[in-house]
Design a protein around this motif. Structure first.
Motif, short mmCIF file in Angstrom:
data_model
loop_
_atom_site.label_atom_id
_atom_site.label_comp_id
_atom_site.label_asym_id
_atom_site.label_seq_id
_atom_site.Cartn_x
_atom_site.Cartn_y
_atom_site.Cartn_z
N ILE A 170 0.87 -1.19 0.00
CA ILE A 170 0.00 0.00 0.00
C ILE A 170 0.90 1.22 0.00
N ILE A 171 0.74 2.06 -1.01
CA ILE A 171 1.68 3.20 -1.15
C ILE A 171 0.95 4.55 -1.14
N PRO A 172 1.70 5.60 -0.81
CA PRO A 172 1.12 6.95 -0.75
C PRO A 172 1.25 7.69 -2.09
N TRP A 173 0.79 8.93 -2.09
CA TRP A 173 0.71 9.71 -3.32
C TRP A 173 1.90 10.62 -3.55
N ASN A 174 2.82 10.72 -2.58
CA ASN A 174 3.83 11.77 -2.72
C ASN A 174 4.94 11.43 -3.71
N TYR A 175 5.23 10.14 -3.85
CA TYR A 175 6.18 9.68 -4.88
C TYR A 175 5.55 8.45 -5.55
N LEU A 196 -0.62 -4.65 -5.39
CA LEU A 196 -0.30 -3.27 -5.04
C LEU A 196 -1.56 -2.42 -5.00
N LYS A 197 -1.72 -1.65 -3.91
CA LYS A 197 -2.80 -0.67 -3.85
C LYS A 197 -2.18 0.73 -3.89
N PRO A 198 -2.26 1.37 -5.08
CA PRO A 198 -1.71 2.73 -5.14
C PRO A 198 -2.62 3.70 -4.40
N ALA A 199 -2.12 4.91 -4.14
CA ALA A 199 -2.94 5.91 -3.45
C ALA A 199 -4.08 6.36 -4.38
N GLU A 200 -5.24 6.59 -3.80
CA GLU A 200 -6.39 7.01 -4.61
C GLU A 200 -6.17 8.36 -5.27
N LEU A 201 -5.22 9.16 -4.73
CA LEU A 201 -4.97 10.47 -5.34
C LEU A 201 -4.04 10.38 -6.54
N PHE A 248 3.67 -1.22 3.94
CA PHE A 248 2.83 -0.03 3.92
C PHE A 248 3.69 1.22 3.99
N THR A 249 3.37 2.21 3.19
CA THR A 249 3.96 3.54 3.37
C THR A 249 2.83 4.54 3.43
N GLY A 250 2.85 5.38 4.44
CA GLY A 250 1.80 6.38 4.59
C GLY A 250 1.87 6.99 5.97
N SER A 251 0.73 7.42 6.46
CA SER A 251 0.72 8.13 7.73
C SER A 251 0.80 7.17 8.92
N THR A 252 1.23 7.69 10.04
CA THR A 252 1.33 6.88 11.25
C THR A 252 -0.05 6.40 11.71
N MET A 272 6.61 -1.08 7.73
CA MET A 272 5.98 0.20 7.44
C MET A 272 6.93 1.37 7.50
N GLU A 273 6.69 2.27 6.53
CA GLU A 273 7.40 3.56 6.49
C GLU A 273 6.36 4.61 6.76
N LEU A 274 6.52 5.33 7.86
CA LEU A 274 5.46 6.26 8.26
C LEU A 274 5.94 7.71 8.23
N GLY A 275 5.34 8.52 9.05
CA GLY A 275 5.64 9.95 8.98
C GLY A 275 6.95 10.32 9.66
N GLY A 276 7.22 11.61 9.68
CA GLY A 276 8.43 12.09 10.32
C GLY A 276 8.33 13.57 10.66
N ASN A 307 7.13 15.21 1.75
CA ASN A 307 8.21 14.24 1.78
C ASN A 307 8.31 13.72 3.20
N CYS A 308 8.22 12.40 3.35
CA CYS A 308 8.24 11.82 4.69
C CYS A 308 9.49 12.20 5.45
N CYS A 309 10.63 12.34 4.76
CA CYS A 309 11.86 12.66 5.48
C CYS A 309 12.29 14.11 5.29
N GLU A 404 4.11 18.73 14.73
CA GLU A 404 3.35 17.87 13.82
C GLU A 404 3.87 17.96 12.39
N GLU A 405 3.61 16.88 11.68
CA GLU A 405 4.06 16.81 10.29
C GLU A 405 3.14 17.69 9.44
N ILE A 406 3.70 18.72 8.80
CA ILE A 406 2.88 19.63 7.99
C ILE A 406 2.69 19.07 6.58
P1 NAD Z 1 -2.36 7.77 4.26
O1 NAD Z 1 -1.78 6.99 5.36
O2 NAD Z 1 -3.70 8.35 4.41
O3 NAD Z 1 -2.42 6.93 2.91
C1 NAD Z 1 -1.38 6.09 2.49
C2 NAD Z 1 -1.96 4.90 1.80
O4 NAD Z 1 -2.73 4.15 2.73
C3 NAD Z 1 -2.92 5.24 0.66
O5 NAD Z 1 -2.76 4.31 -0.38
C4 NAD Z 1 -4.29 5.07 1.30
O6 NAD Z 1 -5.30 4.75 0.40
C5 NAD Z 1 -4.03 3.90 2.23
N1 NAD Z 1 -4.98 3.81 3.35
C6 NAD Z 1 -5.70 4.79 3.92
N2 NAD Z 1 -6.48 4.29 4.90
C7 NAD Z 1 -6.26 2.97 4.95
C8 NAD Z 1 -6.74 1.90 5.76
N3 NAD Z 1 -7.65 2.12 6.71
N4 NAD Z 1 -6.26 0.67 5.55
C9 NAD Z 1 -5.34 0.43 4.60
N5 NAD Z 1 -4.85 1.39 3.79
C10 NAD Z 1 -5.29 2.65 3.96
O7 NAD Z 1 -1.28 8.86 4.00
P2 NAD Z 1 -1.36 10.08 3.02
O8 NAD Z 1 -2.00 11.22 3.70
O9 NAD Z 1 -1.90 9.64 1.72
O10 NAD Z 1 0.20 10.33 2.82
C11 NAD Z 1 0.92 11.21 3.61
C12 NAD Z 1 1.54 10.52 4.82
O11 NAD Z 1 2.37 9.43 4.44
C13 NAD Z 1 2.43 11.42 5.59
O12 NAD Z 1 2.16 11.30 6.95
C14 NAD Z 1 3.85 10.95 5.29
O13 NAD Z 1 4.80 11.17 6.26
C15 NAD Z 1 3.65 9.52 5.06
N6 NAD Z 1 4.69 9.03 4.16
C16 NAD Z 1 5.72 8.30 4.66
C17 NAD Z 1 6.73 7.85 3.84
C18 NAD Z 1 7.88 7.06 4.36
O14 NAD Z 1 8.64 6.53 3.58
N7 NAD Z 1 8.04 6.93 5.64
C19 NAD Z 1 6.68 8.13 2.49
C20 NAD Z 1 5.62 8.86 2.01
C21 NAD Z 1 4.64 9.30 2.85
#
Ligand code: NAD
Ligand code: MN
Length: 506
Positions: A170-175, A196-201, A248-252, A272-276, A307-309, A404-406
């Motif tokens: 599961i990946i985010p939209w930033n890269y 793979l589940k790409p970000a909806e954005l 998973f990469t995305g928010s904490t 998982m790779e999360l926020g920073g 950018n997470c970092c 907080e992460e802006i």
């Molecule tokens: P998000 O966590 O909302 O979304 C990330 C992905 O998770 C998307 O594909 C989304 O559809 C999916 N998702 C959302 N809810 C879900 C659920 N309940 N179950 C399973 N999957 C779900 O994050 P975002 O707002 O799209 O992206 C920004 C965040 O991601 C920031 O906090 C940033 O720090 C973090 N991020 C971290 C890294 C890293 O490498 N550590 C890289 C990029 C982004």
């Protein structure tokens, strides 16, 4: 579907959707075919620079995820072509995919720019780096091996490294492309199969690369792409009982949910790779203040701060603070904001309206909590989700913008006196993804590098994550590593085989 794969929505092409070689609808990619979602539903893909709908993408639900997992499971079965193929051949397929990514580089870069809003120069950079990552892992395919282990008793022991199985990613939209490459590279090298589940954005580039994977010759079911919403498709992936690992990469916040779903379903492995909220420290001995300001500027404003970092807490020694702030402000004011297809643009729109509003909300918080707004601070223009490059000085650690992460183009500059103090303040966060220090003193650099609780420390540079170098967070910034040999290990199981050796032959 992708009727003009080698053409691309070039900057000279007017921005009206109908004039772009963009399919009106893109379907899910399962078992090497593009297929409708079971529900027949689609969701719109939006160009954040124009706020227009550029395409529609099929929306995966739980039934579609089931179908994708079944395809990935079949492709992982022991007699399937993917499993019986020589490892070196897997590497060749990955190189072939990279050749196609390079062939269609401009088109793919344009897809990410359209979908995400990042400037073309950054999209091209992401793509080249993605190719570098997949090629790095392609080289690993036939070099993954276990050990022969000396052990007590009349036994010999050998270990085998085996692919972990069907992996959900599961990946985010930033890269959009780079996150795909970070996930597919090690998974394919290990011999896993992928859902793979790409970000909806930003779903477009992943679907296009899926088509390229078929063209490259990957067997059906090895790669599946199921775009959809996080709480539906994402949730279905994280709680699936037949997925062996989730990356998973995305928010904490969401990371926590994914981990809970993994625990409650089948205890699938989780990385998982999360926020920073990563510190970048400028010492008074660094010498070149212009260069220091530039490094910190790029650390913050690269990729629009999404950018997470990102170096999102800039700590500057008090003796150089006023001079540093002046330079930081002048760089932010010079940053060119506008159409991401314009080659001069350095800051395009943020990815979505929601993201723009969130960032503007943080800017308001900064002002109301008493930080000094040096420049920017508002939306740029009235069409598209643009935010002005913004700099705050006189920020203190208790302010929301320091904690907080802006995830936007907002630099937050704080003052420090001593190394001990800045180490403590660097570590005073629930995050621990990255950090940086600019100093000409080797001892200062080493003391900081050892004391800071973060997965990456960049000395006299920032945000240098290379295919060869492991990347991942401490504390609530994540679990496990991506990139490098460590990243590969996350996709492997170790099997221990113990064989009794007769003491004498009869
Ligand atoms: P998000 O966590 O909302 O979304 C990330 C992905 O998770 C998307 O594909 C989304 O559809 C999916 N998702 C959302 N809810 C879900 C659920 N309940 N179950 C399973 N999957 C779900 O994050 P975002 O707002 O799209 O992206 C920004 C965040 O991601 C920031 O906090 C940033 O720090 C973090 N991020 C971290 C890294 C890293 O490498 N550590 C890289 C990029 C982004
Ligand atoms: Mn988009």
């Amino acid at each position: 579907m992708w009727s003009h794969p080698r053409k691309h929505p070039h900057p000279s092409v007017p921005r009206q959707p109908e004039e772009r070689p963009m399919p009106k609808k893109v379907e899910l990619f399962i078992n090497n075919e593009f297929v409708e979602a079971a529900s027949g539903r689609t969701f719109p893909v939006i160009d954040p620079a124009t706020e227009q709908v550029i395409s529609n993408v099929s929306e995966a639900g739980p039934d579609d995820v089931d179908k994708a997992v079944a395809a990935a499971r079949a492709a992982f079965s022991s007699k399937a072509p993917w499993r019986t193929m020589d490892a070196s051949r897997r590497g060749s397929l990955m190189h072939r995919l990279c050749d196609l990514l390079e062939r269609d580089l401009e088109y793919l870069a344009a897809l990410d720019t359209l979908d995400n809003g990042k400037p073309m120069s950054e999209s091209r950079g992401d793509l080249e780096y993605s190719v570098g990552t997949i090629r790095y892992y392609a080289g690993w395919c036939d070099k993954i091996h276990g050990n022969t282990v000396p052990c007590d008793g009349e036994f010999i022991c050998m270990t085998r490294k085996e692919p972990v199985g069907v992996v959900g990613q599961i990946i985010p939209w930033n890269y959009p492309l780079m996150m795909l490459a970070w996930k597919w590279g090690p998974a394919l090298a290990a011999g896993c199969t992928i859902v793979l589940k790409p970000a909806e954005l930003t779903p477009l580039s992943a679907l296009y690369v899926a088509a390229l994977s078929k063209e490259a010759g990957f067997p059906p079911g090895v790669i599946n792409v199921v775009p959809g919403y996080g709480n539906v498709a994402g949730q279905a992936v994280s709680q699936h009982k037949d997925i062996d690992k989730i990356a998973f990469t995305g928010s904490t916040v969401v990371g926590r949910r994914v981990m809970a779903a993994a625990a409650e379903s089948n205890l699938k492995r989780v990385t998982m790779e999360l926020g920073g909220k990563s510190p970048i420290v400028v010492c008074d001995d660094y010498g070149n203040l212009d260069e220091a300001a530039e490094v910190c500027h790029v650390a913050m404003f690269g990729n629009h701060g999404q950018n997470c970092c990102a170096g999102s807490r800039t700590f500057v020694h008090e003796s150089i603070y006023p001079e540093f702030v002046k330079r930081a402000v002048s760089l932010a004011k010079k940053r060119v904001v506008g159409d991401p297809f314009n080659e001069k643009t350095q800051l395009g729109p943020l990815v979505s309206k929601g993201q723009m509003e969130r960032v503007l909300g943080y800017i308001e918080k900064g002002k109301s909590e008493g930080a000094k707004l040096e420049c920017g601070g508002a939306r740029h223009g009235s069409q598209g989700y643009f935010v002005q490059p913004t700099v705050f000085s006189d920020v203190t650690d208790n302010m929301t913008i320091a904690k907080e992460e802006i995830f936007g183009p907002v630099q937050v500059i704080m003052k420090f006196k001593t190394l001990d103090e800045v180490i403590e303040r660097s570590n005073n966060t629930e995050y621990g993804l990255a950090s940086g220090i600019l100093t000409s003193n080797i001892n200062t650099a080493l003391v900081y590098a050892q004391a800071v609780r973060a997965g990456s420390v960049w000395v006299n540079c920032y945000d240098i994550a290379l295919p060869q170098t492991p990347f991942g967070g401490y504390k609530q910034s994540g679990q496990g590593k991506e990139l490098g040999e460590d990243g590969l290990a996350e996709y492997l199981e170790t099997k221990t085989i113990v064989i009794k050796v007769p003491t004498k032959m009869s």
